[in-house]
Design an enzyme around this catalytic site. Structure first.
Site, PDB file in Angstrom:
ATOM      1  N   GLN A  31       0.814  -1.215   0.000  1.00 39.14           N
ATOM      2  CA  GLN A  31       0.000   0.000   0.000  1.00 39.14           C
ATOM      3  C   GLN A  31       0.848   1.266   0.000  1.00 39.14           C
ATOM      4  O   GLN A  31       0.325   2.353  -0.247  1.00 39.14           O
ATOM      5  CB  GLN A  31      -0.960   0.005   1.185  1.00 39.14           C
ATOM      6  CG  GLN A  31      -2.069  -1.035   1.037  1.00 39.14           C
ATOM      7  CD  GLN A  31      -3.007  -1.012   2.210  1.00 39.14           C
ATOM      8  OE1 GLN A  31      -2.756  -1.662   3.222  1.00 39.14           O
ATOM      9  NE2 GLN A  31      -4.073  -0.241   2.069  1.00 39.14           N
ATOM     10  N   HIS A  51      -7.864  -9.028   5.892  1.00 35.12           N
ATOM     11  CA  HIS A  51      -7.797  -7.903   4.957  1.00 35.12           C
ATOM     12  C   HIS A  51      -6.342  -7.621   4.557  1.00 35.12           C
ATOM     13  O   HIS A  51      -6.035  -7.506   3.359  1.00 35.12           O
ATOM     14  CB  HIS A  51      -8.430  -6.670   5.622  1.00 35.12           C
ATOM     15  CG  HIS A  51      -8.417  -5.444   4.786  1.00 35.12           C
ATOM     16  ND1 HIS A  51      -9.545  -4.965   4.168  1.00 35.12           N
ATOM     17  CD2 HIS A  51      -7.416  -4.584   4.468  1.00 35.12           C
ATOM     18  CE1 HIS A  51      -9.242  -3.860   3.505  1.00 35.12           C
ATOM     19  NE2 HIS A  51      -7.951  -3.605   3.674  1.00 35.12           N
ATOM     20  N   GLU A  52      -5.458  -7.524   5.548  1.00 29.13           N
ATOM     21  CA  GLU A  52      -4.057  -7.221   5.249  1.00 29.13           C
ATOM     22  C   GLU A  52      -3.383  -8.379   4.519  1.00 29.13           C
ATOM     23  O   GLU A  52      -2.583  -8.165   3.610  1.00 29.13           O
ATOM     24  CB  GLU A  52      -3.293  -6.844   6.522  1.00 29.13           C
ATOM     25  CG  GLU A  52      -3.818  -5.616   7.231  1.00 29.13           C
ATOM     26  CD  GLU A  52      -4.033  -4.397   6.342  1.00 29.13           C
ATOM     27  OE1 GLU A  52      -3.275  -4.198   5.360  1.00 29.13           O
ATOM     28  OE2 GLU A  52      -4.970  -3.630   6.620  1.00 29.13           O
ATOM     29  N   HIS A  80      -4.136  -8.218   0.890  1.00 27.11           N
ATOM     30  CA  HIS A  80      -3.301  -7.253   0.164  1.00 27.11           C
ATOM     31  C   HIS A  80      -2.011  -7.913  -0.316  1.00 27.11           C
ATOM     32  O   HIS A  80      -1.578  -7.686  -1.452  1.00 27.11           O
ATOM     33  CB  HIS A  80      -2.946  -6.061   1.053  1.00 27.11           C
ATOM     34  CG  HIS A  80      -3.975  -4.985   1.061  1.00 27.11           C
ATOM     35  ND1 HIS A  80      -4.405  -4.340  -0.072  1.00 27.11           N
ATOM     36  CD2 HIS A  80      -4.650  -4.422   2.091  1.00 27.11           C
ATOM     37  CE1 HIS A  80      -5.305  -3.436   0.248  1.00 27.11           C
ATOM     38  NE2 HIS A  80      -5.478  -3.467   1.554  1.00 27.11           N
ATOM     39  N   CYS A 107     -10.917   0.518   3.296  1.00 30.44           N
ATOM     40  CA  CYS A 107      -9.507   0.315   2.989  1.00 30.44           C
ATOM     41  C   CYS A 107      -8.863   1.667   2.765  1.00 30.44           C
ATOM     42  O   CYS A 107      -9.448   2.533   2.103  1.00 30.44           O
ATOM     43  CB  CYS A 107      -9.376  -0.551   1.736  1.00 30.44           C
ATOM     44  SG  CYS A 107      -7.678  -0.889   1.234  1.00 30.44           S
TER      45      CYS A 107
END
Length: 178
Positions: free
Chosen positions: A62, A147-148, A151, A105
């Site tokens: 990110q 969620h992470e 990614h 997000c």
């Protein structure tokens, strides 16, 4: 009273990559031996960027770094705070009931959509020195871990959405349906 440095206190805040950036849609590479020396600085930068953006988790991709690392500072459903990071994580367990809850997000600022996630998640990986770590989460913290981890696999939460919810969320994001 807290002892030691505050995570992110010596880190730099980086611009966040937003939906559509190729780094968010490409699996991150494992941290190798030659990457280890830069891990402490990367972790500090991830914390600083996450806190500046008012997030509860942040993956290295990110901020444009395609390495398998993420940080978190997230409560569970009992309001217990979980703070840490994991290098080269592996999702070893996702179970319990499936919960559909609001998810947002930092790479899709201002958007949120109901997303299905397991209520229990267990991630194993390493710390910056290569020592094993195991992180177990339930409720909201389990959602954060999943969620992470997604990614790092090259996925964002909108990839889990279907039908009208997916179309509406992506339209608001200004992105095309992938």
């Amino acid at each position: 009273m807290r002892r030691g440095p505050i995570p992110g206190g010596s880190g730099a805040v980086h611009p966040l990559r937003t939906y559509g950036d190729p780094v968010l849609h490409t699996p991150s590479r494992p941290v190798a031996a030659e990457d280890r020396r830069r891990l402490p600085g990367l972790v500090e930068d991830l914390y600083a960027t996450m806190y500046a953006a008012h997030g509860v988790g942040l993956a290295a991709c990110q901020i444009g770094v395609p390495l398998r690392v993420f940080v978190f500072d997230c409560p569970d459903d009992e309001d217990r705070r979980h703070r840490g990071y994991v290098v080269n994580p592996r999702m070893v367990r996702m179970d319990g009931v499936t919960v559909r809850g609001p998810e947002g997000c930092l790479s899709l600022p201002g958007l949120e959509a109901p997303t299905r996630r397991a209520d229990v998640a267990v991630v194993e990986g390493e710390d910056a020195a290569g020592a094993p770590v195991r992180i177990e989460g339930t409720g909201y913290f389990a959602r954060c871990l999943q969620h992470e981890y997604d990614h790092l696999e090259g996925s964002v939460y909108t990839d889990r959405l279907t039908g009208w919810t997916r179309r509406r969320t992506l339209r608001k994001a200004g992105g095309r349906i992938r």
